[in-house]
Design an enzyme around this catalytic site. Structure first.
Site, PDB file in Angstrom:
ATOM      1  N   LYS A 278     -28.504  24.024 -21.889  1.00  0.00           N
ATOM      2  CA  LYS A 278     -28.720  23.366 -20.595  1.00  0.00           C
ATOM      3  C   LYS A 278     -29.441  22.042 -20.802  1.00  0.00           C
ATOM      4  O   LYS A 278     -30.154  21.866 -21.788  1.00  0.00           O
ATOM      5  CB  LYS A 278     -29.593  24.262 -19.704  1.00  0.00           C
ATOM      6  CG  LYS A 278     -28.906  25.486 -19.148  1.00  0.00           C
ATOM      7  CD  LYS A 278     -29.855  26.271 -18.257  1.00  0.00           C
ATOM      8  CE  LYS A 278     -29.196  27.520 -17.697  1.00  0.00           C
ATOM      9  NZ  LYS A 278     -28.092  27.255 -16.763  1.00  0.00           N
ATOM     10  N   ARG A 352     -22.997  37.393 -16.435  1.00  0.00           N
ATOM     11  CA  ARG A 352     -21.848  38.283 -16.205  1.00  0.00           C
ATOM     12  C   ARG A 352     -21.544  39.125 -17.433  1.00  0.00           C
ATOM     13  O   ARG A 352     -20.994  40.217 -17.321  1.00  0.00           O
ATOM     14  CB  ARG A 352     -20.633  37.440 -15.767  1.00  0.00           C
ATOM     15  CG  ARG A 352     -20.190  36.454 -16.788  1.00  0.00           C
ATOM     16  CD  ARG A 352     -19.366  35.322 -16.189  1.00  0.00           C
ATOM     17  NE  ARG A 352     -20.200  34.386 -15.417  1.00  0.00           N
ATOM     18  CZ  ARG A 352     -19.722  33.362 -14.727  1.00  0.00           C
ATOM     19  NH1 ARG A 352     -18.427  33.142 -14.679  1.00  0.00           N
ATOM     20  NH2 ARG A 352     -20.534  32.553 -14.066  1.00  0.00           N
TER      21      ARG A 352
HETATM   22  N1  BES Z   1     -28.871  31.485 -14.695  1.00  0.00           N
HETATM   23  C1  BES Z   1     -27.819  30.564 -14.493  1.00  0.00           C
HETATM   24  C2  BES Z   1     -27.538  30.313 -13.005  1.00  0.00           C
HETATM   25  C3  BES Z   1     -28.532  29.470 -12.266  1.00  0.00           C
HETATM   26  C4  BES Z   1     -28.640  28.122 -12.515  1.00  0.00           C
HETATM   27  C5  BES Z   1     -29.286  30.035 -11.263  1.00  0.00           C
HETATM   28  C6  BES Z   1     -29.539  27.357 -11.793  1.00  0.00           C
HETATM   29  C7  BES Z   1     -30.194  29.284 -10.537  1.00  0.00           C
HETATM   30  C8  BES Z   1     -30.318  27.933 -10.809  1.00  0.00           C
HETATM   31  C9  BES Z   1     -26.528  31.111 -15.108  1.00  0.00           C
HETATM   32  O1  BES Z   1     -26.672  31.857 -16.247  1.00  0.00           O
HETATM   33  C10 BES Z   1     -25.681  29.936 -15.459  1.00  0.00           C
HETATM   34  O2  BES Z   1     -26.055  29.203 -16.311  1.00  0.00           O
HETATM   35  N2  BES Z   1     -24.553  29.816 -14.768  1.00  0.00           N
HETATM   36  C11 BES Z   1     -23.655  28.751 -15.004  1.00  0.00           C
HETATM   37  C12 BES Z   1     -22.266  29.333 -14.980  1.00  0.00           C
HETATM   38  C13 BES Z   1     -21.217  28.446 -15.565  1.00  0.00           C
HETATM   39  C14 BES Z   1     -21.452  28.186 -17.030  1.00  0.00           C
HETATM   40  C15 BES Z   1     -19.873  29.129 -15.358  1.00  0.00           C
HETATM   41  C16 BES Z   1     -23.827  27.729 -13.881  1.00  0.00           C
HETATM   42  O3  BES Z   1     -24.093  28.122 -12.741  1.00  0.00           O
HETATM   43  O4  BES Z   1     -23.732  26.550 -14.166  1.00  0.00           O
HETATM   44 MN    MN Z   2     -26.719  30.651 -17.986  1.00  0.00          MN
END
Ligand code: BES
Ligand code: MN
Ligand code: ZN
Length: 497
Positions: A278, A352
């Site tokens: 990230k 997931r």
């Molecule tokens: N934990 C994150 C989701 C998240 C991000 C929750 C910011 C609250 C605030 C999750 O694991 C994630 O990174 N999701 C990705 C999914 C994508 C790679 C398909 C996302 O939401 O960008």
């Molecule tokens: Mn994630």
């Protein structure tokens, strides 16, 4: 700081709160009045004359969201009058009272009285116990403060708060509201603690403490046990971290029937994104990526302490998502416990993956209903904002149960469509499934992916709390940081069964 100390719950009710049928204003140094518009004609409210005078000047003092603090010179010294608006009774709901009580709680803490009287006419005039519960919840949750890492706590309130209620038969209701708040605070604390403390092993220990305290069955699977059960998806997420992943199961048997409801939570103790790392900005917020796990554990704690007559299992799928030489790569293909293969498009779509094996495990453990709750996507913030959680489900009734339970607990849900067409997007050319289908319908495809691991005949709902697990601002009964979302709804849902 000792773990023992950190884990002591801030038991506000036992220390500070009393519910009483006698209105002894004389002995109080603070009087808090939660005021409806109709109270302008209610001579029973404390300081009726004063309030009438104030209302003649400015009718808005009873508007919801308004809050006024006045210091009076009384016979015994000074007395603070706190007035919090509830609006008109025709629009009043327990949720409005809960929010206003949260604001009132912080004003009470600030006023620092030795004895505070709380008066709210809806609690007195409504037989409906939801108002008394909501008032107590607002007072306890609104005065919550996460101060474990502060050398000095800001909240040094030491007084007694006396809630005026004619109905003292309501002791069960008061006790349940207190257990619920205690459990929500337990969840908030766990979510607010940082990732260097809260690792999968830490959550396992916390779960174990709950099991010991409330006599629950407790099972904790580590890497070896998960390998035996071929939980390749959960293991793939954890293998970049030095911390061992844990699959935690608590079981509460409160009924003799064979039906079990499974509450399954995402427990990523820190989500760096893994190799699909990230960006730096805001990465620290990903310490809250275990809010789903904290919610299911908080919920089963409350359910067990309330001794509800139902069978509930809470499953927390815990791992740390880190980049390293042993981490899963984008492009890897892994096999989940149900035999389905997954092409990893993004190692940041890890929630997931851990839930895939966890919901499968819930089905193997005999669940007749499965609810998973997860900070699964950032996309849910784009879709629904920060007030509402999303539901993706295979069952209309279960969705309705969750939405209705949310209305009682003051938590908002909105169901998204799960069309068969959307499932096409998570099909891989070279494996059974893709772990990410990109931006379009990200909340739906994320949910549907998890659904692929639940037996088709079992009612299942996925709740995405990516936008609601924490809040940026203190407002009503919510305090900046973790909200504890899910605990209230899941407990209410189980009560309704
Ligand atoms: N934990 C994150 C989701 C998240 C991000 C929750 C910011 C609250 C605030 C999750 O694991 C994630 O990174 N999701 C990705 C999914 C994508 C790679 C398909 C996302 O939401 O960008
Ligand atoms: Mn994630
Ligand atoms: Zn995540």
């Amino acid at each position: 700081m000792m773990a023992e100390e950190i884990n002591e719950l801030n038991n506000f009710y036992n220390k500070h709160l009393a519910v009483d049928s006698v209105q002894s204003i004389e002995e109080t140094d603070v009087v808090a009045i939660l005021l409806t518009k109709e109270d302008y004609a209610n001579e029973e409210i404390p300081y009726f004359d004063l309030i009438k005078k104030l209302a003649d000047k400015d009718k808005k003092i009873s508007d919801f969201g308004n809050s006024t603090s006045i210091v009076l010179n009384s016979a015994s010294g000074f007395r603070t009058i706190i007035i919090a608006g509830l609006g008109g009774v025709e629009k009043l709901t327990p949720d409005i009272l809960r929010k206003a009580a949260g604001e009132t709680a912080r004003a009470i803490v600030k006023a620092k009285g030795e004895k505070t009287l709380v008066y709210s006419s809806p609690v007195i005039s409504n037989d409906d116990h939801f108002y008394l519960s909501a008032l107590i919840e607002g007072l306890i949750l609104g005065s919550y403060e996460f101060n474990e890492y502060k050398s000095e706590a800001a909240n040094d309130f030491d007084g007694i708060i006396q809630v005026y209620s004619k109905d003292l038969q309501a002791s069960d209701i008061i006790a349940e509201a207190n257990i619920l708040c205690e459990s929500i605070i337990w969840t908030r604390n766990l979510v607010n603690r940082p990732g260097n403390i809260v690792q999968p092993q830490y959550i396992a220990e916390e779960a174990h403490r709950i099991a010991d305290k409330f006599n629950l069955a407790c099972e904790i699977l580590g890497t070896e046990a998960m390998k035996e059960k071929k939980m390749g998806a959960l293991l793939a997420v954890g293998k970049g971290s030095a911390a061992e992943p844990k699959l935690i199961t608590l079981k509460y048997q409160g009924s003799n029937d064979s039906k079990w409801i499974a509450l399954v939570g995402k427990g990523i103790t820190f989500d760096s994104g893994g190799i699909s790392i990230k960006p730096e900005a805001g990465m620290g917020e990903m310490k809250d990526d275990m809010a789903g796990a904290a919610a299911v554990l908080g919920a089963i704690r409350a359910i067990a302490k309330m001794k509800l007559s139902c069978n509930v299992m809470a499953i927390a799928a815990c791992a740390e998502n880190m980049p390293s030489g042993t981490a899963t790569r984008p492009g890897d293909i892994i096999k989940a416990a149900n035999g389905k293969t997954i092409e990893v498009v993004s190692t940041d779509a890890e929630g997931r993956m851990v839930l895939a094996d966890a919901v499968w495990y819930a089905c193997r453990q005999g669940a007749s209903k499965v609810i998973d709750i997860a900070t699964l996507t950032g996309a849910v913030i784009i879709a629904l904002g920060n007030e509402t959680a999303a539901i993706v489900s295979n069952n209309d009734n279960l969705c309705q149960e969750i939405i209705s339970a949310g209305k009682v607990s003051g938590e908002k849900y909105w169901r998204l469509p799960s069309l068969p067409e959307c499932k096409e997007a998570i099909k891989s050319d070279i494996a059974d499934l893709l772990n990410s289908a990109g931006r379009a319908g990200g909340v739906i495809t994320g949910g549907l992916f998890i659904g692929e691991f639940v037996d088709e005949s079992i009612p299942w709902a996925h709740i995405d709390i990516g936008g609601t697990s924490t809040t940026q601002k203190t407002n009503g009964h919510l305090v900046k940081g973790a909200t504890g979302i899910g605990v209230g709804t899941l407990v209410q849902l189980v009560k309704g069964i």
